[in-house]
Motif scaffolding. Sequence first.
Motif, short mmCIF file in Angstrom:
data_model
loop_
_atom_site.label_atom_id
_atom_site.label_comp_id
_atom_site.label_asym_id
_atom_site.label_seq_id
_atom_site.Cartn_x
_atom_site.Cartn_y
_atom_site.Cartn_z
N PHE A 83 0.83 -1.21 0.00
CA PHE A 83 0.00 0.00 0.00
C PHE A 83 0.87 1.26 0.00
O PHE A 83 0.74 2.12 -0.87
N TRP A 84 1.78 1.35 0.98
CA TRP A 84 2.56 2.59 1.11
C TRP A 84 3.58 2.73 -0.02
O TRP A 84 3.93 3.84 -0.42
N GLY A 85 4.02 1.59 -0.56
CA GLY A 85 4.92 1.63 -1.72
C GLY A 85 4.21 2.29 -2.90
O GLY A 85 4.76 3.14 -3.60
N GLN A 86 2.95 1.90 -3.10
CA GLN A 86 2.14 2.46 -4.18
C GLN A 86 1.92 3.98 -3.98
O GLN A 86 2.05 4.76 -4.91
N VAL A 87 1.64 4.36 -2.71
CA VAL A 87 1.43 5.79 -2.41
C VAL A 87 2.71 6.58 -2.72
O VAL A 87 2.67 7.60 -3.40
N ARG A 88 3.84 6.06 -2.23
CA ARG A 88 5.12 6.77 -2.45
C ARG A 88 5.42 6.91 -3.93
O ARG A 88 5.84 7.95 -4.40
N GLU A 89 5.15 5.82 -4.67
CA GLU A 89 5.43 5.83 -6.11
C GLU A 89 4.59 6.88 -6.83
O GLU A 89 5.09 7.65 -7.65
N SER A 137 5.31 14.30 -7.87
CA SER A 137 4.02 14.78 -8.38
C SER A 137 3.71 16.20 -7.93
O SER A 137 2.80 16.84 -8.44
N GLY A 138 4.43 16.68 -6.92
CA GLY A 138 4.13 18.00 -6.37
C GLY A 138 2.95 17.97 -5.41
O GLY A 138 2.55 18.99 -4.86
N LEU A 139 2.38 16.77 -5.19
CA LEU A 139 1.27 16.67 -4.23
C LEU A 139 1.87 16.59 -2.84
O LEU A 139 2.64 15.68 -2.53
N LYS A 140 1.53 17.54 -1.99
CA LYS A 140 2.27 17.70 -0.73
C LYS A 140 1.48 17.43 0.54
O LYS A 140 2.01 16.99 1.54
N ILE A 141 0.19 17.81 0.52
CA ILE A 141 -0.56 17.78 1.79
C ILE A 141 -1.44 16.54 1.84
O ILE A 141 -2.33 16.35 1.01
N ILE A 142 -1.15 15.68 2.82
CA ILE A 142 -1.75 14.34 2.85
C ILE A 142 -2.54 14.11 4.14
O ILE A 142 -2.07 14.43 5.23
N LEU A 143 -3.71 13.52 3.98
CA LEU A 143 -4.52 13.16 5.14
C LEU A 143 -4.58 11.65 5.23
O LEU A 143 -4.91 10.97 4.25
N ASN A 144 -4.24 11.11 6.41
CA ASN A 144 -4.36 9.67 6.65
C ASN A 144 -5.54 9.45 7.59
O ASN A 144 -5.44 9.70 8.79
N VAL A 145 -6.65 9.02 7.03
CA VAL A 145 -7.90 8.89 7.80
C VAL A 145 -7.96 7.51 8.45
O VAL A 145 -7.82 6.50 7.77
#
Length: 311
Positions: free
Chosen positions: A90-96, A101-109
């Motif tokens: 899961f986290w490997g996919q997110v990191r990849e 990508s310039g996407l910076k602000i992340i919410l982990n619900v």
Amino acid sequence: MTNSDLNDLVRLLACPDCGGDPLFSDGELRCSGCSRSYEVKDGIPLLYPKGMNREHLAEEEKLGGIMQQTEIEPGTEFSEEQWKRSKDEFWGQVRERLGGSGLKIILNVGCGIDTRALELQEMGHTLVSFDLVYSLLESLKTGHGAKHCTAGDLLHLPFKSGSFDCLCCIDLIHHEIEHTPEILATFERVLKPGGLLFLEDINAWGLFQFYKSILLPRPVHRTLRSLYHVLKGSPYRPADYEFPTSVFKTMRLLERVGFAEIDAVPQRAYPNIGGIGYRIYEVLSRVQHIKRYHNYHYMIVAVAPKTAMQR
Ligand SMILES: [Zn+2]
């Protein structure tokens, strides 16, 4: 935690009751809309809505206590290893997907005590950890250096609309099966246009579970499952509102609330089975369809609507 960390977090928050902006002063947050004040405990805002189901909170707190026990029961090492590998995937996919990508602000619900998400903080992303249970957040913060944590209720997500580039959610929506459509709509609300959703959940269509979750009537499955945990002497008792969710239904619901490019990511790890079961999965999962739609978990990646027109 510094004051500037807290200020960065407060900018993303919204009152769970009225959606107003909370302002920070004298160690507490006060809503500029309805004037309700919210406690900030050790740097963690507690943004529980007024009419919150306290019984549910107590259930989840108990479950949170079980999650914090790190001992592995004998005989479950194989399954535990698969759980770990599933998280790696899961986290490997997110990191990849986020890298470059310039996407910076992340919410982990529904972050629980999953420390893997904190790798994103180390990579320079702003990571907000959100959970119902304060003690889990407190342990992430003091034990593992999570900078931004907020406690609250999934059904009243206390964040401003269009705040996040990315939202991650693992094994949570099956805790609220009656409310899945609203929850997915809320995820769409807090994401920026074009923001990414990474959603993982326990799959009703999993190869070794669909004959129960799909073929048995829900009350029968529920009773058998409770009985199983009692006989096994497991401290975990699944609540009535928990039930595996269908990957196909979740994809349809995501489409309905406006998400695009909805894709199920193939999964290699298969938790909660033994070595023999896993060998069967390995053979069958040479078929991509099995890896995508019939794993213990499904993982969906989807893109929030890009323009206001699509919303
Ligand atoms: Zn308010």
